[in-house]
Motif scaffolding. Structure first.
Motif, PDB file in Angstrom:
ATOM      1  N   GLY A 217       0.839  -1.195   0.000  1.00 39.41           N
ATOM      2  CA  GLY A 217       0.000   0.000   0.000  1.00 39.41           C
ATOM      3  C   GLY A 217       0.873   1.242   0.000  1.00 39.41           C
ATOM      4  N   PHE A 218       0.551   2.203  -0.874  1.00 41.29           N
ATOM      5  CA  PHE A 218       1.346   3.420  -1.000  1.00 41.29           C
ATOM      6  C   PHE A 218       0.621   4.608  -0.374  1.00 41.29           C
ATOM      7  N   GLY A 219       1.397   5.502   0.216  1.00 43.07           N
ATOM      8  CA  GLY A 219       0.884   6.767   0.717  1.00 43.07           C
ATOM      9  C   GLY A 219       1.857   7.873   0.363  1.00 43.07           C
ATOM     10  N   GLU A 220       1.434   9.110   0.545  1.00 39.13           N
ATOM     11  CA  GLU A 220       2.298  10.245   0.211  1.00 39.13           C
ATOM     12  C   GLU A 220       2.198  11.307   1.292  1.00 39.13           C
ATOM     13  N   VAL A 221       3.350  11.840   1.666  1.00 42.57           N
ATOM     14  CA  VAL A 221       3.433  12.954   2.608  1.00 42.57           C
ATOM     15  C   VAL A 221       4.268  14.032   1.937  1.00 42.57           C
ATOM     16  N   ALA A 222       3.634  15.153   1.598  1.00 42.56           N
ATOM     17  CA  ALA A 222       4.334  16.196   0.836  1.00 42.56           C
ATOM     18  C   ALA A 222       3.869  17.573   1.296  1.00 42.56           C
TER      19      ALA A 222
ATOM     20  N   ALA B 190     -12.092  12.081 -13.802  1.00 43.96           N
ATOM     21  CA  ALA B 190     -11.215  10.935 -13.589  1.00 43.96           C
ATOM     22  C   ALA B 190     -12.056   9.742 -13.194  1.00 43.96           C
ATOM     23  N   SER B 191     -11.639   8.594 -13.646  1.00 44.89           N
ATOM     24  CA  SER B 191     -12.328   7.344 -13.358  1.00 44.89           C
ATOM     25  C   SER B 191     -11.772   6.713 -12.093  1.00 44.89           C
ATOM     26  N   VAL B 192     -12.663   6.224 -11.251  1.00 43.65           N
ATOM     27  CA  VAL B 192     -12.238   5.519 -10.047  1.00 43.65           C
ATOM     28  C   VAL B 192     -11.456   4.263 -10.422  1.00 43.65           C
ATOM     29  N   GLU B 193     -11.902   3.587 -11.466  1.00 47.96           N
ATOM     30  CA  GLU B 193     -11.217   2.368 -11.892  1.00 47.96           C
ATOM     31  C   GLU B 193      -9.796   2.676 -12.360  1.00 47.96           C
ATOM     32  N   ASP B 194      -9.624   3.779 -13.101  1.00 46.46           N
ATOM     33  CA  ASP B 194      -8.281   4.161 -13.545  1.00 46.46           C
ATOM     34  C   ASP B 194      -7.389   4.519 -12.357  1.00 46.46           C
ATOM     35  N   ALA B 195      -7.953   5.242 -11.389  1.00 45.79           N
ATOM     36  CA  ALA B 195      -7.174   5.618 -10.203  1.00 45.79           C
ATOM     37  C   ALA B 195      -6.762   4.380  -9.415  1.00 45.79           C
TER      38      ALA B 195
ATOM     39  N   HIS C 257      -0.891  -1.020  -9.937  1.00 46.28           N
ATOM     40  CA  HIS C 257       0.245  -1.388 -10.789  1.00 46.28           C
ATOM     41  C   HIS C 257       1.414  -0.414 -10.637  1.00 46.28           C
ATOM     42  N   LEU C 258       1.440   0.327  -9.556  1.00 47.95           N
ATOM     43  CA  LEU C 258       2.418   1.397  -9.399  1.00 47.95           C
ATOM     44  C   LEU C 258       3.845   0.866  -9.283  1.00 47.95           C
ATOM     45  N   ASN C 259       4.727   1.452 -10.078  1.00 47.08           N
ATOM     46  CA  ASN C 259       6.165   1.225  -9.965  1.00 47.08           C
ATOM     47  C   ASN C 259       6.845   2.585  -9.825  1.00 47.08           C
ATOM     48  N   ILE C 260       7.516   2.792  -8.712  1.00 47.69           N
ATOM     49  CA  ILE C 260       8.159   4.075  -8.460  1.00 47.69           C
ATOM     50  C   ILE C 260       9.396   4.214  -9.350  1.00 47.69           C
ATOM     51  N   ASN C 261       9.542   5.378  -9.954  1.00 50.90           N
ATOM     52  CA  ASN C 261      10.701   5.681 -10.787  1.00 50.90           C
ATOM     53  C   ASN C 261      11.866   6.084  -9.881  1.00 50.90           C
ATOM     54  N   ASP C 262      12.870   5.233  -9.803  1.00 50.19           N
ATOM     55  CA  ASP C 262      13.993   5.469  -8.892  1.00 50.19           C
ATOM     56  C   ASP C 262      14.732   6.767  -9.201  1.00 50.19           C
ATOM     57  N   GLU C 263      14.652   7.244 -10.440  1.00 50.56           N
ATOM     58  CA  GLU C 263      15.354   8.475 -10.804  1.00 50.56           C
ATOM     59  C   GLU C 263      14.765   9.697 -10.111  1.00 50.56           C
ATOM     60  N   LYS C 264      13.520   9.591  -9.658  1.00 53.84           N
ATOM     61  CA  LYS C 264      12.877  10.715  -8.973  1.00 53.84           C
ATOM     62  C   LYS C 264      13.042  10.635  -7.451  1.00 53.84           C
TER      63      LYS C 264
END
Length: 710
Positions: free
Chosen positions: A36-41, A382-387, A393-400
């Motif tokens: 599970g992913f979360g964000e703190v920004a 925005a679609s709930v299904e797309d979100a 399927h999230l893959n974090i981009n290590d370059e960021k």
């Protein structure tokens, strides 16, 4: 920690003009590889900054890793209860953005575990949906939300109008403009007028003043745009009194935003001041109001009072946006259901404040979150299904990613320090960069160990080299006698322990050290800073005392502690601990959800004879009173007391008062820096570092920063 490019500075009006956005992506994982992913920004509108957030996340990471996460019934007060009962932290001390990000990660983890959308997890907790017909209605509703465009309205009126035209051509039916930044309200009104002339009345226009105007300026703006059909003006003035007066006198619909951001405690009771019918909408940023639980309560209040509930982002990446989209869908469905139950027509489609996605020229993933006009062409959305699919399927981009954090292990070792007639073998635990010139030494209280400080050390390790020790007689430290017959000659008074620790410091570092002590450790820390100024740069005294002023009081206390030491030897540690923690001083600690686990750690001392000697020798009755010595204080001290610890709060206040009364020092201290500062930590008693540690972590880090300012 991520850092992503923005297309332009943020529109809050108080931005530093940076075109980058920083934050943290949280990743919670279950044993069966469910994530599970979360964000703190946090940004400039938050009370906390990125350093504050990192400290809390490091602290919470240590506490959360062994917690049960599948016991959280959602959005009914239970997440805050889980923070308290499982992590042992008062929910009010967790920063809003941190609480939101942690809640986001847990919600997404549970959705992944149960193989469903996050919106379905949320829906399952709502008592309104217990009626089967309402459940069916909810499931058959269109699974999508509408999005409002955001425009920072710089430029001439025609330039802004053309920018709005472009947004309308893209499919937006609602646009929010930032106002209150031009020379006069008349200029802002001219922009709205030009938009209506060019685009017409086929779109909704929202104006957001961010509390920039005086009441007089707001009324002037209102009079000039009254015929231009604004959907609402958001936060035109800064005070609640002026806001209500504006509603009554301008005739313009108003929306809340900043007014709800800092509603501490129970927000629902405080929202009653905003029931005025002229307030038609509430803009809710989950990361600012403290997460989804609080946001859901505020949204429900808005719906029950016939107001729009608009969920808004704060420039989060697509991780945050994808979660907010699903949450906004849940909020919309609740509005529909409440409308049905109350038998009135809903206010129609609500466009949520996710237009910040247009600022993201980069993202934390190569995947794209879909924001588009649906086939029926009824507005950008925005679609709930797309979100859901984006997060699944999230893959974090290590370059960021600029840096990552996983479980940090403390370095543990022993050092032998020689005293009179004995040697002290010290168990030492350490974290942080060993080359950092900011060095902090933590001293626990009676019955404690160095492990009491582990979460705090992990939180502070990016800022300093942090060291904790087992004091003599405690934990794994040992007292080695040179002669068995001379055991009674061994002195473990506060003064002698302070001398031993100063020798230890010389072995550990060539530089200065900040000493942080709790209770008995605070008395040792005070003795050290008064003894040896060239090695101690400052001290933090938590629930400490300079001693007893009067000889009669000292004699009584010496006898009491001698009796306690004999009780420990006679009846053993288990019985002693029960008696010790039954005292009045520990009332609030006994109510702490982790009290039982703390007591279990107190049973691990290896030598009861040494422990009993420490209790007798280090008695505050045997300690020289240091009240008069406070006048010789030359280095800064931070004094900390718990809000519920009446006795030690009064002692702390007297220490500060008497230290400051001595006037200007001749010592080599910073001319503009007060030697003595005091903070009272809310929702805590004597054991501040256990009962409410997060405010203490922040205060300690800020104290270190002040000490090292040029």
């Amino acid at each position: 920690m991520h850092r992503i490019q923005l297309s332009a500075p943020r529109t809050s009006g108080i931005s530093d003009s940076s075109c980058f956005h920083e934050g943290f992506i949280l990743k919670l994982r279950m044993d069966d590889n469910i994530v599970g992913f979360g964000e703190v920004a946090p940004i400039e509108i938050h009370q906390e900054d990125i350093i504050d957030v990192e400290e809390q996340l490091r602290f919470l990471f240590h506490r959360v890793k062994d917690c049960e996460l599948d016991v959280v019934p959602l959005l009914r007060g239970s997440f805050s209860n889980w923070i308290w009962t499982s992590i042992g932290i008062p929910p009010s001390s967790v920063f809003p953005s941190v609480k939101c990000g942690l809640e986001m990660a847990i919600l997404n983890l549970l959705a992944s575990q149960r193989k469903c959308r996050l919106s379905e997890i949320l829906t399952g907790s709502n008592p309104l949906l217990r009626d089967q017909s309402l459940v069916e209605y909810n499931q058959n509703s269109s699974a999508g939300i509408h999005i409002c465009a955001l425009l920072d309205s710089d430029g001439t009126p025609m330039e802004v109008a053309l920018a709005v035209t472009k947004l309308v051509d893209e499919g937006f039916t609602t646009v929010k403009l930032k106002v209150g930044r031009r020379a006069s309200p008349a200029e802002d009104a001219a922009v709205i007028q030009k938009i209506r002339e060019v685009v017409g009345y086929k779109i909704n226009i929202r104006a957001d003043a961010n509390r920039k105007w005086t009441y007089k300026q707001a009324i002037e703006f209102g009079s000039r745009v009254k015929s231009l059909c604004l959907q609402y003006i958001e936060e035109p003035v800064s005070s609640v009194h002026d806001l209500i007066k504006f509603c009554e006198n301008s005739g313009l619909p108003v929306a809340l935003d900043e007014s709800i951001d800092n509603l501490k405690g129970g927000p629902i009771q405080k929202l009653h001041q905003f029931v005025h019918p002229g307030i038609v909408a509430v803009v809710i940023k989950p990361s600012v109001v403290g997460g989804f639980e609080n946001a859901a309560h505020i949204a429900k209040w808005a719906h029950m009072h016939d107001k729009m509930a608009i969920i808004s982002s704060a420039y989060e990446s697509s991780v945050g946006l994808a979660t907010y989209i699903q949450f906004a869908y849940y909020v919309d469905r609740q509005h529909d259901l409440i409308s049905r139950l109350k038998r009135y027509d809903s206010c129609g489609t609500v466009a949520h404040g996710f237009g910040t996605y247009q600022w993201l020229t980069e993202d934390v993933s190569e995947q794209k979150l879909k924001i588009l006009v649906p086939p029926l062409g009824d507005g950008m959305g925005a679609s709930v299904e797309d979100a859901h699919g984006y997060l699944h399927h999230l893959n974090i981009n290590d370059e960021k990613i600029e840096k990552t954090y996983s479980e940090e292990k403390l370095n543990s070792y022993s050092i032998q320090v020689d005293g009179d007639h004995f040697s002290y073998v010290v168990k030492v635990q350490e974290a942080g960069d060993c080359t950092n010139d900011k060095v902090v030494l933590f001293l626990h209280g009676f019955l404690g160990t160095s492990e009491d400080w582990t979460p705090m050390m992990k939180a502070l390790s990016p800022s300093a080299r942090v060291i904790a020790v087992d004091l003599p007689g405690h934990g794994e430290s040992q007292i080695l006698q040179r002669d068995d017959e001379n055991f009674n000659q061994i002195s473990l008074t506060i003064q002698s322990v302070a001398d031993l620790l100063l020798k230890l410091i010389c072995n550990i570092t060539d530089g200065e050290v900040v000493v942080v002590g709790y209770s008995m450790g605070a008395r040792i820390a005070l003795q050290m800073i008064l003894n040896e100024n060239h090695k101690i740069s400052g001290a933090v005294l938590i629930s400490g005392s300079p001693g007893l002023r009067h000889e009669a009081s000292r004699r009584r206390r010496t006898a009491i502690d001698k009796s306690r030491a004999q009780f420990l030897l006679t009846y053993g540690l288990e019985c002693f601990i029960k008696t010790w923690y039954s005292g009045k001083m520990w009332t609030s600690l006994r109510e702490h959800p982790q009290f039982d686990s703390l007591v279990r750690t107190r049973r691990k001392h290896s030598n009861i004879t040494d422990l009993s000697k420490v209790l007798a020798d280090s008695s505050i009755g045997r300690q020289k009173s240091l009240w008069e010595d406070l006048k010789h204080l030359e280095k800064p001290v931070l004094i900390v007391a718990g809000e519920k610890d009446v006795k030690f709060k009064e002692i702390a206040e007297r220490m500060c008062s008497e230290t400051r009364e001595y006037g200007e020092r001749e010592a080599d201290c910073r001319s503009n820096q007060e030697l003595c500062e005091m903070i009272v930590v809310p929702e805590s008693g004597h054991a501040v570092h256990v009962e409410n540690p997060l405010p203490l972590v922040r205060a300690l880090r800020k104290f270190l920063v002040r000490l090292h300012q040029p």
